[in-house]
Each structure stands twice: as structure tokens, then as C-alpha cells.
Design a protein around this motif. Structure first.
Motif, PDB file in Angstrom:
ATOM      1  N   GLU A  26       0.832  -1.212   0.000  1.00  0.00           N
ATOM      2  CA  GLU A  26       0.000   0.000   0.000  1.00  0.00           C
ATOM      3  C   GLU A  26       0.865   1.260   0.000  1.00  0.00           C
ATOM      4  N   LYS A  29       2.267   1.713  -3.468  1.00  0.00           N
ATOM      5  CA  LYS A  29       1.264   2.246  -4.393  1.00  0.00           C
ATOM      6  C   LYS A  29       1.074   3.740  -4.181  1.00  0.00           C
ATOM      7  N   SER A  30       1.042   4.162  -2.925  1.00  0.00           N
ATOM      8  CA  SER A  30       0.881   5.590  -2.610  1.00  0.00           C
ATOM      9  C   SER A  30       2.072   6.389  -3.125  1.00  0.00           C
ATOM     10  N   LYS A  32       4.098   5.548  -5.589  1.00  0.00           N
ATOM     11  CA  LYS A  32       4.035   5.552  -7.059  1.00  0.00           C
ATOM     12  C   LYS A  32       3.035   6.591  -7.538  1.00  0.00           C
ATOM     13  N   SER A  33       1.881   6.638  -6.928  1.00  0.00           N
ATOM     14  CA  SER A  33       0.852   7.614  -7.308  1.00  0.00           C
ATOM     15  C   SER A  33       1.358   9.038  -7.114  1.00  0.00           C
ATOM     16  N   TYR A  34       2.020   9.270  -5.994  1.00  0.00           N
ATOM     17  CA  TYR A  34       2.562  10.601  -5.720  1.00  0.00           C
ATOM     18  C   TYR A  34       3.595  10.994  -6.770  1.00  0.00           C
ATOM     19  N   GLU A  36       3.945   9.862  -9.833  1.00  0.00           N
ATOM     20  CA  GLU A  36       3.351  10.001 -11.159  1.00  0.00           C
ATOM     21  C   GLU A  36       2.459  11.236 -11.271  1.00  0.00           C
ATOM     22  N   ASN A  37       1.735  11.541 -10.228  1.00  0.00           N
ATOM     23  CA  ASN A  37       0.756  12.629 -10.292  1.00  0.00           C
ATOM     24  C   ASN A  37       1.234  13.933  -9.674  1.00  0.00           C
ATOM     25  N   LYS A  40      -0.296  17.897  -4.606  1.00  0.00           N
ATOM     26  CA  LYS A  40      -1.562  18.609  -4.739  1.00  0.00           C
ATOM     27  C   LYS A  40      -1.458  19.891  -3.933  1.00  0.00           C
ATOM     28  N   ASP A  55      -3.666  19.012  -8.864  1.00  0.00           N
ATOM     29  CA  ASP A  55      -2.319  18.456  -9.021  1.00  0.00           C
ATOM     30  C   ASP A  55      -1.388  19.546  -9.537  1.00  0.00           C
ATOM     31  N   HIS A  57       0.934  19.113 -11.550  1.00  0.00           N
ATOM     32  CA  HIS A  57       1.156  18.857 -12.980  1.00  0.00           C
ATOM     33  C   HIS A  57       0.140  19.585 -13.854  1.00  0.00           C
TER      34      HIS A  57
END
Length: 147
Positions: A26, A29-30, A32-34, A36-37, A40, A55, A57
Motif C-alpha cells: 500500500e 502504491k501511494s 508511485k501515485s505521488y 506520477e501525479n 496537490k 495536481d 502537474h
């Protein structure tokens, strides 16, 4: 938790490999999400005074508006952020750069640039808006664009 960073010249510079025990899936995954995105930030919709998370980005430009800053998104939407430009300078140095005393732009959104009078640069962003880079920031911008 121990964090170890190993640098390997054999890995493609566009790749980042994270190894972890399945127990930490978990967290992986968090992370990786951070990555990639991006981060915020909380902005304010001036029309209804509601706060919205966006975001980094998706941000095109920050512009100073007194004690606040306006935030222009790639989609063309305009928001406000309750921070001064100086507070935003360290937000995300890999994607953003200050180009004058009133403006920070998303470096990845620069589509064209050309010389301008008084040793300045004019940059054209993906939304066709144009901004002038103050001569004090020209060298930094050129280095970031790898010119």
C-alpha cells in the motif's frame, strides 16, 4: 523503516525502481501515485469561494496578485492561492521556475522561446500565452531547457 537509495548507471534515466516487501504494498502504491501525479495544492475558486485540490502537474502559471497569487491551469481555469509568490518558489523545483518578480511557470509547458529586447526571453506556453523572462532569470531558464 529503513530507506536506501541505490544509484545505478545501467538503469534508464527515465526509470525509477522501488523494491519493497509485499507487506508495504500500500505504501509503494501511494508513493508511485505521488511520483506520477505530483503534489496537490489547495486553491480557491473565486466564483464560489470553495477550496479545491489540484495536481501541480495541471498548473500552468502562478502570478502574483498582491498578498495572494492567481493560478492558471492547463485547462484554462483560474483560481487563487492564499500564498505569496515567494512561498511558492520552492513548491516543485523540477517542474516550475520563476521567470520574473511576478510569475512562476511550469517549465514542461514551454513550447517556444525567442530573444526579446533588453536581454530578455519571450516564452510561449502550451496554451499560446506568452510571458517575458527577466534578464536575471534567462540563464537559469536556458539551463533548465538544456539550450
Amino acid at each position: 523503516m529503513n530507506i536506501t537509495i541505490l544509484l545505478d548507471k545501467l538503469i534508464n534515466k527515465e526509470d525509477l525502481i522501488i523494491k519493497t516487501n509485499p507487506v508495504n504494498s500500500e505504501l509503494a502504491k501511494s508513493l508511485k501515485s505521488y511520483l506520477e501525479n505530483g503534489m496537490k495544492v489547495t486553491v480557491i475558486n473565486a466564483k464560489n469561494d470553495r477550496k479545491v485540490q489540484v495536481d501541480t502537474h495541471s498548473i500552468l502559471v502562478f502570478q502574483s496578485e498582491g498578498h495572494m497569487c492567481s493560478v492558471k491551469l492547463k485547462s484554462g481555469e483560474l483560481y487563487l492561492i492564499n500564498k505569496r509568490l515567494k512561498e511558492l518558489e520552492n513548491l516543485d523545483k523540477t517542474n516550475f521556475a520563476k521567470i520574473n518578480n511576478q510569475t512562476i511557470i511550469n517549465i514542461n509547458e514551454i513550447k517556444e522561446f525567442s530573444s526579446a529586447p533588453n536581454a530578455r526571453l519571450e516564452v510561449l506556453l502550451s496554451d499560446k500565452s506568452s510571458y517575458f523572462v527577466n534578464r536575471n532569470y534567462v540563464k537559469i531558464i536556458k539551463e533548465r531547457l538544456s539550450c
